[in-house]
Design a protein around this motif. Structure first.
Motif: not given
Length: 224
Positions: A98-122
Motif C-alpha cells: 500500500d502507498n498513501q500520499l498526503s497533501a503535504d507530500g508525506t508518503r506512507k508505505l506499507l511494506m510486507q516481507f516474505n509474502d507474510d501478511p503478518r510481517a507488514s510494517v509502515e
C-alpha cells in the motif's frame, strides 16, 4: 512510533491465503537473498565461484550504490557469473502493498516481507525544504505498551532483519530518485529515524547491522 490514526491490519483471510500458498510450494527451492550481505560475505561467494576477488566489490556496489535488483543488469560481470548468481540468489527489499500520499507530500508505505501478511510494517517518507527524512520500522509489532502509540496496542510478532530494515530505505530511495547513487548530489532522503514500528534497542543486533550497511561509503554511503 506509529500514531493512533494508523488503521492497517492483516486479515484472517490474507493469513490463510499466505499459508495455502506456502504449503503449495512443495519441494521448490527458494533462492537466498543476496541483499543484506556485507562485502566480506559477498567475497566468500565470489571465492567459492572461483572468480577474481575484485568481483565482490563490483557486485556490492551494484547492489547498494546503484540499486540493481537484477543480476543481468550488472554490467561488467561475466555472463556465467550473472547466471550463477541468478540461479542461487535473489535481491529482495520487501514488497510495497500500500502507498498513501498526503497533501503535504508525506508518503506512507506499507511494506510486507516474505509474502507474510503478518510481517507488514509502515515506512514514512517526510519531505522537508532542506532535507528529507525517512522513518523506518525495526520490529513487526512491539513488546511495549505505550498508550500514545498505536503499535503499542499490537503484540510483537518478530524482529526485522537487517536486510528488511535497509530494504525500507532502498525502496524509498528509488521512489525519491536517490538511486543510482550519484557523487556530489543532494539526496532527497538525507536523514533516517528509527521511529516506526517497534523499539530499535530491543532489536539492537539487526539495527546495528543495518546502520553499518546504510553508512558504508562503498555502498549506500549515508552520513553517520
Amino acid at each position: 512510533m506509529i500514531p493512533r490514526r494508523s488503521v492497517w491490519r492483516y486479515t484472517d483471510a490474507a493469513v490463510a491465503q499466505w499459508a495455502r500458498r506456502k504449503s503449495s510450494t512443495g519441494g521448490s527451492v527458494e533462492r537466498n537473498n543476496l541483499f543484506g550481505k556485507r562485502l566480506e560475505d559477498i567475497a566468500g561467494i565470489v571465492e567459492a565461484a572461483k572468480e577474481p576477488s575484485y568481483r565482490s566489490k563490483q557486485i556490492y556496489m551494484w547492489i547498494y550504490a546503484k540499486g540493481a535488483t537484477m543480476f543481468q543488469d550488472m554490467l561488467g560481470l561475466p555472463k556465467s557469473l550473472q547466471q550463477r548468481l541468478e540461479k542461487e540468489y535473489a535481491i529482495k527489499y520487501g514488497r510495497v502493498v500500500d502507498n498513501q500520499l498526503s497533501a503535504d507530500g508525506t508518503r506512507k508505505l506499507l511494506m510486507q516481507f516474505n509474502d507474510d501478511p503478518r510481517a507488514s510494517v509502515e515506512t514514512v517518507i517526510i519531505p522537508e525544504e532542506r532535507r528529507g527524512t525517512l522513518c523506518v520500522s525495526s520490529q513487526v509489532g512491539c513488546s511495549l505498551t505505550c498508550r500514545f502509540c498505536h503499535t503499542g496496542t499490537q503484540r510483537l510478532y518478530r524482529n526485522l532483519t537487517a536486510p528488511e530494515i535497509v530494504g525500507q530505505y532502498m525502496t524509498a530511495a528509488w521512489m525519491a530518485k536517490d538511486l543510482p547513487r550519484r557523487e556530489n548530489h543532494q539526496r532527497a532522503i538525507s536523514n533516517i529515524v528509527f521511529m516506526g514500528q517497534g523499539e530499535p534497542l530491543y532489536n539492537f543486533r539487526n539495527v546495528s547491522a543495518a546502520i553499518s550497511l546504510l553508512t558504508d561509503r562503498q555502498g549506500i554511503g549515508l552520513a553517520p
